[in-house]
Scaffold this motif. Structure first.
Motif, PDB file in Angstrom:
ATOM      1  N   ASP A  88       0.831  -1.212   0.000  1.00 28.95           N
ATOM      2  CA  ASP A  88       0.000   0.000   0.000  1.00 28.95           C
ATOM      3  C   ASP A  88       0.860   1.255   0.000  1.00 28.95           C
ATOM      4  O   ASP A  88       0.333   2.365  -0.098  1.00 28.95           O
ATOM      5  N   THR A  89       2.163   1.108   0.116  1.00 30.42           N
ATOM      6  CA  THR A  89       3.073   2.247   0.115  1.00 30.42           C
ATOM      7  C   THR A  89       2.976   3.017  -1.189  1.00 30.42           C
ATOM      8  O   THR A  89       2.940   2.430  -2.271  1.00 30.42           O
ATOM      9  N   GLY A  90       2.951   4.337  -1.071  1.00 30.42           N
ATOM     10  CA  GLY A  90       2.910   5.170  -2.257  1.00 30.42           C
ATOM     11  C   GLY A  90       2.458   6.577  -1.925  1.00 30.42           C
ATOM     12  O   GLY A  90       2.202   6.902  -0.765  1.00 30.42           O
ATOM     13  N   ILE A  91       2.343   7.379  -2.961  1.00 32.96           N
ATOM     14  CA  ILE A  91       1.793   8.724  -2.800  1.00 32.96           C
ATOM     15  C   ILE A  91       0.312   8.640  -3.139  1.00 32.96           C
ATOM     16  O   ILE A  91      -0.068   8.120  -4.198  1.00 32.96           O
ATOM     17  N   TYR A  92      -0.506   9.150  -2.255  1.00 36.59           N
ATOM     18  CA  TYR A  92      -1.961   9.097  -2.416  1.00 36.59           C
ATOM     19  C   TYR A  92      -2.471  10.474  -2.839  1.00 36.59           C
ATOM     20  O   TYR A  92      -2.134  11.490  -2.219  1.00 36.59           O
ATOM     21  N   TYR A  93      -3.276  10.459  -3.887  1.00 39.08           N
ATOM     22  CA  TYR A  93      -3.827  11.685  -4.447  1.00 39.08           C
ATOM     23  C   TYR A  93      -5.352  11.651  -4.413  1.00 39.08           C
ATOM     24  O   TYR A  93      -5.953  10.602  -4.687  1.00 39.08           O
ATOM     25  N   CYS A  94      -5.963  12.780  -4.148  1.00 41.43           N
ATOM     26  CA  CYS A  94      -7.400  12.873  -4.357  1.00 41.43           C
ATOM     27  C   CYS A  94      -7.639  13.539  -5.710  1.00 41.43           C
ATOM     28  O   CYS A  94      -6.807  14.296  -6.204  1.00 41.43           O
ATOM     29  N   ALA A  95      -8.778  13.229  -6.298  1.00 45.96           N
ATOM     30  CA  ALA A  95      -9.096  13.713  -7.629  1.00 45.96           C
ATOM     31  C   ALA A  95     -10.574  14.053  -7.710  1.00 45.96           C
ATOM     32  O   ALA A  95     -11.411  13.418  -7.056  1.00 45.96           O
ATOM     33  N   ALA A  96     -10.904  15.038  -8.542  1.00 45.04           N
ATOM     34  CA  ALA A  96     -12.290  15.483  -8.648  1.00 45.04           C
ATOM     35  C   ALA A  96     -12.599  15.946 -10.076  1.00 45.04           C
ATOM     36  O   ALA A  96     -11.721  16.056 -10.919  1.00 45.04           O
ATOM     37  N   ASN A  97     -13.892  16.195 -10.282  1.00 43.12           N
ATOM     38  CA  ASN A  97     -14.394  16.671 -11.573  1.00 43.12           C
ATOM     39  C   ASN A  97     -14.237  15.594 -12.647  1.00 43.12           C
ATOM     40  O   ASN A  97     -13.489  15.742 -13.614  1.00 43.12           O
ATOM     41  N   ARG A  98     -14.978  14.509 -12.429  1.00 40.31           N
ATOM     42  CA  ARG A  98     -14.881  13.369 -13.343  1.00 40.31           C
ATOM     43  C   ARG A  98     -15.480  13.699 -14.702  1.00 40.31           C
ATOM     44  O   ARG A  98     -16.553  14.286 -14.808  1.00 40.31           O
ATOM     45  N   ARG A  99     -14.770  13.282 -15.736  1.00 38.51           N
ATOM     46  CA  ARG A  99     -15.210  13.473 -17.116  1.00 38.51           C
ATOM     47  C   ARG A  99     -15.859  12.193 -17.624  1.00 38.51           C
ATOM     48  O   ARG A  99     -15.437  11.090 -17.299  1.00 38.51           O
ATOM     49  N   SER A 100     -16.854  12.327 -18.449  1.00 41.13           N
ATOM     50  CA  SER A 100     -17.548  11.161 -18.992  1.00 41.13           C
ATOM     51  C   SER A 100     -16.653  10.443 -20.001  1.00 41.13           C
ATOM     52  O   SER A 100     -15.715  11.037 -20.540  1.00 41.13           O
ATOM     53  N   GLY A 101     -16.940   9.170 -20.218  1.00 39.09           N
ATOM     54  CA  GLY A 101     -16.189   8.403 -21.192  1.00 39.09           C
ATOM     55  C   GLY A 101     -15.073   7.572 -20.606  1.00 39.09           C
ATOM     56  O   GLY A 101     -14.405   6.829 -21.323  1.00 39.09           O
ATOM     57  N   TYR A 102     -14.850   7.691 -19.309  1.00 41.46           N
ATOM     58  CA  TYR A 102     -13.795   6.922 -18.663  1.00 41.46           C
ATOM     59  C   TYR A 102     -14.351   6.184 -17.469  1.00 41.46           C
ATOM     60  O   TYR A 102     -15.269   6.660 -16.800  1.00 41.46           O
ATOM     61  N   ASP A 103     -13.744   5.039 -17.185  1.00 34.84           N
ATOM     62  CA  ASP A 103     -14.103   4.308 -15.975  1.00 34.84           C
ATOM     63  C   ASP A 103     -13.789   5.155 -14.749  1.00 34.84           C
ATOM     64  O   ASP A 103     -12.866   5.981 -14.767  1.00 34.84           O
ATOM     65  N   LYS A 104     -14.545   4.946 -13.688  1.00 41.44           N
ATOM     66  CA  LYS A 104     -14.376   5.740 -12.474  1.00 41.44           C
ATOM     67  C   LYS A 104     -12.960   5.669 -11.906  1.00 41.44           C
ATOM     68  O   LYS A 104     -12.482   6.622 -11.311  1.00 41.44           O
ATOM     69  N   LEU A 105     -12.294   4.547 -12.060  1.00 39.67           N
ATOM     70  CA  LEU A 105     -10.963   4.363 -11.480  1.00 39.67           C
ATOM     71  C   LEU A 105      -9.835   4.680 -12.471  1.00 39.67           C
ATOM     72  O   LEU A 105      -8.673   4.417 -12.189  1.00 39.67           O
ATOM     73  N   ASP A 106     -10.194   5.265 -13.599  1.00 41.66           N
ATOM     74  CA  ASP A 106      -9.202   5.621 -14.622  1.00 41.66           C
ATOM     75  C   ASP A 106      -8.649   7.015 -14.328  1.00 41.66           C
ATOM     76  O   ASP A 106      -9.436   7.962 -14.146  1.00 41.66           O
ATOM     77  N   VAL A 107      -7.338   7.156 -14.306  1.00 43.36           N
ATOM     78  CA  VAL A 107      -6.735   8.456 -13.988  1.00 43.36           C
ATOM     79  C   VAL A 107      -7.126   9.530 -14.997  1.00 43.36           C
ATOM     80  O   VAL A 107      -7.146  10.723 -14.674  1.00 43.36           O
TER      81      VAL A 107
END
Length: 122
Positions: A88-107
């Motif tokens: 689970d080690t890593g840099i964790y980012y929050c993200a917002a303003n989802r665009r249509s056409g991509y899976d929810k977990l797609d960067v």
């Protein structure tokens, strides 16, 4: 729009952390928002999302251990992490303003990103 993460740190395996992401200039109630993680020398990956209605999505590796939630009154997104593992080690980012056409977990689905907070599990 500004997203600011906090709550990262160093913990031993099996421990817990709670990440927070405060938004300014953006309302979390509007649409789908999420947490992403970038491990050393790996691509950024989606961890968890929560949509406007409260429906959550998790990547398989964190199901049952991580919980995403949002406090609309404080415009804050949280990620509660239990039973932490070295992977689970890593840099964790929050993200917002989802665009249509991509899976929810797609960067590629998100326009706004925080600066990240480091989580190290040993």
């Amino acid at each position: 729009v500004q997203l600011v993460e906090s709550g990262g740190g160093s913990v031993q395996g099996g421990g817990s952390l709670r990440l927070s992401c405060v938004a300014s200039g953006y309302a979390y109630r509007r649409d789908c928002v999420g947490w992403f993680r970038q491990a050393p020398e790996k691509a950024r990956e989606g961890i968890a999302t929560i949509d406007a209605g409260g429906t959550t999505t998790y990547t398989e590796s964190v199901k049952g251990r991580f919980t995403i939630s949002k406090d609309k009154s404080k415009n804050t997104l949280h990620l509660s992490m239990n039973s932490l593992r070295a992977e689970d080690t890593g840099i964790y980012y929050c993200a917002a303003n989802r665009r249509s056409g991509y899976d929810k977990l797609d960067v590629r689905a998100y326009a706004f990103w925080g600066q990240g907070t480091q989580v190290t599990v040993s």
